[in-house]
Design a protein around this motif. Structure first.
Motif, mmCIF file in Angstrom:
data_model
loop_
_atom_site.group_PDB
_atom_site.id
_atom_site.type_symbol
_atom_site.label_atom_id
_atom_site.label_comp_id
_atom_site.label_asym_id
_atom_site.label_seq_id
_atom_site.Cartn_x
_atom_site.Cartn_y
_atom_site.Cartn_z
ATOM 1 N N LEU A 217 0.804 -1.219 0.000
ATOM 2 C CA LEU A 217 0.000 0.000 0.000
ATOM 3 C C LEU A 217 0.836 1.269 0.000
ATOM 4 O O LEU A 217 0.536 2.216 -0.746
ATOM 5 C CB LEU A 217 -0.931 0.007 1.214
ATOM 6 N N HIS A 221 2.682 1.548 -3.659
ATOM 7 C CA HIS A 221 1.437 2.278 -3.937
ATOM 8 C C HIS A 221 0.501 1.509 -4.874
ATOM 9 O O HIS A 221 0.033 2.024 -5.883
ATOM 10 C CB HIS A 221 1.755 3.659 -4.510
ATOM 11 N N SER A 222 0.254 0.282 -4.515
ATOM 12 C CA SER A 222 -0.690 -0.541 -5.263
ATOM 13 C C SER A 222 -1.834 -0.934 -4.347
ATOM 14 O O SER A 222 -1.756 -0.775 -3.120
ATOM 15 C CB SER A 222 0.016 -1.795 -5.805
ATOM 16 N N GLY A 223 -2.920 -1.413 -4.928
ATOM 17 C CA GLY A 223 -4.050 -1.863 -4.138
ATOM 18 C C GLY A 223 -3.905 -3.327 -3.762
ATOM 19 O O GLY A 223 -3.050 -4.046 -4.292
ATOM 20 N N THR A 225 -6.272 -6.891 -1.840
ATOM 21 C CA THR A 225 -7.443 -7.472 -1.183
ATOM 22 C C THR A 225 -6.938 -8.504 -0.186
ATOM 23 O O THR A 225 -6.078 -9.318 -0.521
ATOM 24 C CB THR A 225 -8.373 -8.154 -2.200
ATOM 25 N N THR A 243 -2.905 -9.084 -4.802
ATOM 26 C CA THR A 243 -2.596 -7.786 -5.382
ATOM 27 C C THR A 243 -2.210 -7.958 -6.842
ATOM 28 O O THR A 243 -1.765 -9.040 -7.250
ATOM 29 C CB THR A 243 -1.454 -7.089 -4.615
ATOM 30 N N GLN A 277 -9.235 -0.942 -12.493
ATOM 31 C CA GLN A 277 -7.982 -1.008 -11.752
ATOM 32 C C GLN A 277 -7.851 0.179 -10.816
ATOM 33 O O GLN A 277 -7.361 1.243 -11.193
ATOM 34 C CB GLN A 277 -6.777 -1.009 -12.701
ATOM 35 N N PRO A 278 -8.291 0.055 -9.566
ATOM 36 C CA PRO A 278 -8.088 1.149 -8.611
ATOM 37 C C PRO A 278 -6.610 1.297 -8.310
ATOM 38 O O PRO A 278 -5.885 0.316 -8.161
ATOM 39 C CB PRO A 278 -8.863 0.690 -7.373
ATOM 40 N N LYS A 279 -6.130 2.511 -8.242
ATOM 41 C CA LYS A 279 -4.713 2.766 -8.021
ATOM 42 C C LYS A 279 -4.566 3.887 -7.003
ATOM 43 O O LYS A 279 -4.670 5.069 -7.336
ATOM 44 C CB LYS A 279 -4.048 3.163 -9.336
ATOM 45 N N PRO A 280 -4.354 3.581 -5.722
ATOM 46 C CA PRO A 280 -4.212 4.628 -4.716
ATOM 47 C C PRO A 280 -3.033 5.534 -5.056
ATOM 48 O O PRO A 280 -1.977 5.063 -5.476
ATOM 49 C CB PRO A 280 -3.944 3.851 -3.418
ATOM 50 N N ALA A 283 -0.615 7.299 -1.109
ATOM 51 C CA ALA A 283 -1.197 6.762 0.114
ATOM 52 C C ALA A 283 -0.296 7.023 1.299
ATOM 53 O O ALA A 283 0.921 6.997 1.199
ATOM 54 C CB ALA A 283 -1.422 5.257 -0.034
#
Length: 290
Positions: A217, A221-223, A225, A243, A277-280, A283
């Protein structure tokens, strides 16, 4: 779509189509190889009828567009119509400018390799922009509709049929090179289209799952689960992290996992396409927030 964006998009696919036309004119025509494409078939037919490669390509592309319009519908799109007509025009311009065009390398094999590499750049640009050069793509759609054949298999089968058509006018060496070139071209095109965008889905079970999750995270900086998974062999519940990362992120992640938990259980899958593709961005760790 704004007019400015529309113009940019068509400039882009025009450049891509010109690249495809250059590959055909400077590599495919001099080598006389029939590497799976409508232009390859046109090269074969140009030995049988008094028409140029560009003229035959135009005739076949327009005929296929009309047939597709009548039998399949308009789903091939305006971009395919544009590129199907533009490609033979580009080849025709080169034919007028360089009527005595000769092989750049003097070697049929090298010409074939050069064609596969250059045409893959142009076709991948079209693919990324959701366009195509028409021709065999249209044939594949017709086969898909009426023969219930998978599009990938239909493309491969029609490409090989074109390559084998070289047996009508050329020697065994040219036929073999045409078939090999068709196969090689497919591999190269897959690399250009998927190779640069391929991602990795990494599934991690580790006693250090909190540290690994933080690293995913806040460092790369990746999402991710995270969910509970029951291990039947150990008869225990575990946390599993899923991920999706790119190649560079994957290398960093594997290095970190090896350092913090050499006993971690990790499985990796290749991912060629994602619908979402969500990409925080930027963060922050919870303790860093104000």
């Amino acid at each position: 779509m704004k007019v400015k964006d529309f113009i940019k998009e068509f400039i882009y696919i025009t450049i891509a189509t010109v690249i495809v036309g250059m590959a055909v004119f400077f590599f495919l025509i001099p080598s006389q190889l029939s590497i799976g494409s409508i232009s390859g078939l046109a090269i074969v037919l140009s030995n049988l009828v008094p028409l140029s490669v560009s003229q035959l390509t135009m005739i076949m592309n327009v005929a296929l567009l009309v047939i597709s319009f009548l039998l399949v519908g308009k789903d091939f799109g305006i971009k395919t119509v544009y590129t199907s007509i533009l490609l033979p025009v580009v080849i025709g311009i080169f034919e007028k400018m360089l009527p005595n065009n000769q092989s750049l390398t003097g070697d049929q094999v090298i010409d074939g390799i050069g064609y596969c590499l250059v045409v893959s750049i142009g076709l991948s640009m079209l693919f990324i922009d959701n366009a195509s050069s028409g021709g065999l793509d249209i044939i594949a759609k017709l086969m898909n509709k009426f023969l219930r054949m998978d599009l990938g298999k239909a493309m491969g089968l029609s490409g090989m049929a074109v390559a084998l058509s070289s047996a009508l006018v050329y020697d065994t060496k040219t036929v073999v090179l045409s078939v090999m070139g068709t196969y090689f071209s497919g591999i190269v095109l897959d690399y250009f289209i998927f190779g640069s965008t391929e991602k990795k889905r990494v599934c991690i079970i580790s006693a250090q799952h909190e540290k690994i999750l933080d690293y995913i995270l806040y460092e790369i900086h990746s999402g991710a689960t995270q969910y509970h998974a029951y291990g039947t062999f150990t008869d225990r519940m575990h946390w599993e992290i899923n991920t999706i990362v790119d190649r560079n992120e994957y290398a960093k992640l594997v290095k970190y996992i090896t350092a913090v938990d050499p006993k971690a259980f990790v499985t990796v899958y290749s991912v060629n396409e994602m619908m979402y593709q969500p990409k925080p961005k930027d963060a922050e760790r919870p303790e860093q927030k104000q």
